[in-house]
Design a protein around this motif. Sequence first.
Motif, mmCIF file in Angstrom:
data_model
loop_
_atom_site.group_PDB
_atom_site.id
_atom_site.type_symbol
_atom_site.label_atom_id
_atom_site.label_comp_id
_atom_site.label_asym_id
_atom_site.label_seq_id
_atom_site.Cartn_x
_atom_site.Cartn_y
_atom_site.Cartn_z
ATOM 1 N N LYS A 88 0.831 -1.207 0.000
ATOM 2 C CA LYS A 88 0.000 0.000 0.000
ATOM 3 C C LYS A 88 0.863 1.254 0.000
ATOM 4 O O LYS A 88 1.800 1.389 0.788
ATOM 5 C CB LYS A 88 -0.906 0.011 1.223
ATOM 6 C CG LYS A 88 -1.825 1.230 1.295
ATOM 7 C CD LYS A 88 -2.692 1.157 2.543
ATOM 8 C CE LYS A 88 -3.580 2.392 2.648
ATOM 9 N NZ LYS A 88 -4.413 2.365 3.877
ATOM 10 N N SER A 105 1.132 5.174 0.750
ATOM 11 C CA SER A 105 0.457 6.171 1.563
ATOM 12 C C SER A 105 0.006 7.352 0.707
ATOM 13 O O SER A 105 0.690 7.773 -0.222
ATOM 14 C CB SER A 105 1.411 6.662 2.654
ATOM 15 O OG SER A 105 0.872 7.789 3.310
ATOM 16 N N LYS A 106 -1.171 7.889 1.051
ATOM 17 C CA LYS A 106 -1.683 9.063 0.355
ATOM 18 C C LYS A 106 -0.830 10.284 0.662
ATOM 19 O O LYS A 106 -0.957 11.307 -0.005
ATOM 20 C CB LYS A 106 -3.139 9.310 0.764
ATOM 21 C CG LYS A 106 -4.103 8.237 0.290
ATOM 22 C CD LYS A 106 -5.524 8.560 0.708
ATOM 23 C CE LYS A 106 -6.493 7.477 0.224
ATOM 24 N NZ LYS A 106 -7.891 7.766 0.640
ATOM 25 N N TYR A 108 3.670 12.099 -2.383
ATOM 26 C CA TYR A 108 3.384 12.753 -3.662
ATOM 27 C C TYR A 108 4.205 12.137 -4.782
ATOM 28 O O TYR A 108 3.722 11.935 -5.895
ATOM 29 C CB TYR A 108 3.692 14.249 -3.544
ATOM 30 C CG TYR A 108 3.415 15.047 -4.793
ATOM 31 C CD1 TYR A 108 2.138 15.527 -5.070
ATOM 32 C CD2 TYR A 108 4.438 15.335 -5.701
ATOM 33 C CE1 TYR A 108 1.885 16.271 -6.214
ATOM 34 C CE2 TYR A 108 4.193 16.067 -6.843
ATOM 35 C CZ TYR A 108 2.911 16.533 -7.103
ATOM 36 O OH TYR A 108 2.668 17.262 -8.239
ATOM 37 N N LYS A 140 -0.356 15.584 5.995
ATOM 38 C CA LYS A 140 -0.887 14.217 6.002
ATOM 39 C C LYS A 140 0.077 13.262 6.698
ATOM 40 O O LYS A 140 -0.340 12.379 7.447
ATOM 41 C CB LYS A 140 -1.161 13.748 4.572
ATOM 42 C CG LYS A 140 -2.357 14.416 3.920
ATOM 43 C CD LYS A 140 -2.616 13.852 2.535
ATOM 44 C CE LYS A 140 -3.837 14.501 1.885
ATOM 45 N NZ LYS A 140 -4.084 13.973 0.520
#
Length: 246
Positions: A103, A105-106, A109, A150
């Motif tokens: 996964k 991470s959001k 960037y 974030k």
Amino acid sequence: MKEDESHGMVRRHLAEKMAGEITLSEKPGEALKKWRLNFEIAQTDLSGYLGVSPSVISDYESGRRKSPGTLIVSRIVEALLEVDAQRGGQKIHAYEGMLFTEKTSKAIYATYEYTFPMQMAKLASLIEGDVVHKGIEKPLYGFTVVDSKKAILELSSHEFQKLYGWSTERALIFTKVTTGKSPMVAIRVTNLKPGAVVMHGLRGNEVHLMAKKMAEIDRIPLLATTMDIDKMVEALRKYSDYHIME
């Protein structure tokens, strides 16, 4: 699964990852050096464990000696892992989440790994950055651009370590920064330290003195830039091309 079995599995998978990257690299010496620096192991410590002269390791890393074969690479990888294990296994543990978690991470960037290391002066030039604190310069093997808000609000300490990708010797570039204090606090409380930190959205004289002080304590190079983020990422991604051209 028992803790010893889990640790053994992580170590085996990490050994395969490391050996594969070194063996298949166009510059195996550079790849070897990157992993040694990742584990923060001196050439003398590695050579001492292997029972060879430090010049042997230096010659492999610089390319002066013929590229090591698979057996030698395996010995070197095992030595790096064993030395880390004797020191408590912090580096091996830090890579566990990267090995078994796909996964993204959001908060991230952009992220990129380099085959050829970048020097600090080149980084500052590419991102039009101000050097806030020089720190201890290390070769950089990649970069990660992360949304600072974030990352700080959403990521646990373990998840925060995933920002380093496969090399701690990288530039962590924090966007949406107001003072620079929060990213440096987050770095201070983790075991892994980046090769450099960049505060995006500030000029050098706008970085908080406390952020600079924390960079001084951890001896981490600290830069600041207001360059357009997309142009900055594009310039950093093209670094390998620049390296070949120079």
